[in-house]
Each structure stands twice: as structure tokens, then as C-alpha cells.
Motif scaffolding. Structure first.
Motif, PDB file in Angstrom:
ATOM      1  N   ASN A  50      31.781  36.124  38.918  1.00  0.00           N
ATOM      2  CA  ASN A  50      32.921  36.800  39.540  1.00  0.00           C
ATOM      3  C   ASN A  50      34.251  36.164  39.137  1.00  0.00           C
ATOM      4  O   ASN A  50      35.234  36.858  38.908  1.00  0.00           O
ATOM      5  N   SER A  51      34.263  34.842  39.055  1.00  0.00           N
ATOM      6  CA  SER A  51      35.477  34.125  38.656  1.00  0.00           C
ATOM      7  C   SER A  51      35.877  34.502  37.226  1.00  0.00           C
ATOM      8  O   SER A  51      37.055  34.770  36.950  1.00  0.00           O
ATOM      9  N   LEU A  52      34.898  34.543  36.316  1.00  0.00           N
ATOM     10  CA  LEU A  52      35.191  34.911  34.930  1.00  0.00           C
ATOM     11  C   LEU A  52      35.643  36.366  34.826  1.00  0.00           C
ATOM     12  O   LEU A  52      36.564  36.685  34.072  1.00  0.00           O
ATOM     13  N   LEU A  53      35.007  37.250  35.583  1.00  0.00           N
ATOM     14  CA  LEU A  53      35.418  38.654  35.574  1.00  0.00           C
ATOM     15  C   LEU A  53      36.865  38.799  36.026  1.00  0.00           C
ATOM     16  O   LEU A  53      37.646  39.547  35.432  1.00  0.00           O
ATOM     17  N   MET A  54      37.231  38.067  37.078  1.00  0.00           N
ATOM     18  CA  MET A  54      38.610  38.113  37.575  1.00  0.00           C
ATOM     19  C   MET A  54      39.581  37.576  36.531  1.00  0.00           C
ATOM     20  O   MET A  54      40.643  38.151  36.303  1.00  0.00           O
ATOM     21  N   MET A  56      39.248  37.536  33.309  1.00  0.00           N
ATOM     22  CA  MET A  56      39.341  38.453  32.175  1.00  0.00           C
ATOM     23  C   MET A  56      40.133  39.701  32.536  1.00  0.00           C
ATOM     24  O   MET A  56      40.769  40.300  31.675  1.00  0.00           O
ATOM     25  N   LYS A  57      40.135  40.103  33.789  1.00  0.00           N
ATOM     26  CA  LYS A  57      40.877  41.292  34.202  1.00  0.00           C
ATOM     27  C   LYS A  57      42.350  40.998  34.433  1.00  0.00           C
ATOM     28  O   LYS A  57      43.208  41.815  34.119  1.00  0.00           O
ATOM     29  N   VAL A  58      42.660  39.840  34.983  1.00  0.00           N
ATOM     30  CA  VAL A  58      44.016  39.536  35.419  1.00  0.00           C
ATOM     31  C   VAL A  58      44.853  38.889  34.324  1.00  0.00           C
ATOM     32  O   VAL A  58      46.008  39.223  34.128  1.00  0.00           O
TER      33      VAL A  58
END
Length: 105
Positions: A50-54, A56-58
Motif C-alpha cells: 500500500n505504501s509503494l502504491l501511494m 507511485m500515485k502521488v
């Protein structure tokens, strides 16, 4: 984390995987390494994903550097495999959609 930030002048986040005791830790390593936890998800694995997804999105990033040690290497490897599965699923859906569109054009 502070020392790594000072050394590389880059943001640094720390994820700690607390011990559950030697026996359970070895069991988690075995399950994670052999893929038997593919459909299960530990707390640290979910948090890292979840941290990596955030991130990469932000963020506007060029690369993300992961540093892992011991059981963390297994958790990190599983998260990277999760991302590969996500990409393959998206690509598969896109191929099916293109095929469907051609069929009905």
C-alpha cells in the motif's frame, strides 16, 4: 532512516517487521519463500504494498529504491511479485477489450 537520508539526500521510510518468535518467523519465511502465502497477506506485506502504491500515485518519481534485510527480502520479493501480477492482469484485460472491440466493429 535518518542516517540514510543524510547519506543519500533522499526521503526514507522505514517498515519494521516485528518478530513473532523464532518458530513462527521461520514458518512465515518458509511460507513466503515457497509461495504458499501467495493468497494470504501479512501485515507488513500489505503495508509495504500500500505504501509503494501511494508513492507511485502521488509522487513524480524516477525510481524507488528498496533496501531490505533478512525476512524483509522475502516480503519485498512477494510485494514485487504482487505488482507483476497486477500488471499482467491489466495487460490481459486490455488485450481482451481490444479483441472484443475488433470483433464487434
Amino acid at each position: 532512516c535518518k542516517k540514510m537520508y543524510e547519506m543519500f539526500d533522499r526521503p526514507c521510510k522505514l517498515l519494521h517487521n516485528p518478530t513473532d518468535g523464532a518458530i513462527l518467523d521461520l514458518w512465515e519465511c518458509f511460507m513466503g519463500k515457497t509461495g504458499l502465502l501467495k493468497h494470504g497477506c501479512s501485515g507488513p506485506r500489505r503495508l509495504l504494498r500500500n505504501s509503494l502504491l501511494m508513492e507511485m500515485k502521488v509522487k513524480d518519481y524516477k525510481k524507488i529504491v528498496l533496501v531490505a534485510h533478512s525476512q524483509g527480502t522475502i516480503i519485498t520479493g512477494n510485494v514485487i511479485a504482487d505488482f507483476n501480477d497486477m500488471v499482467e492482469n491489466v495487460e490481459s484485460m486490455q488485450r481482451k477489450e481490444r479483441s472484443y472491440q475488433r470483433k464487434y466493429e
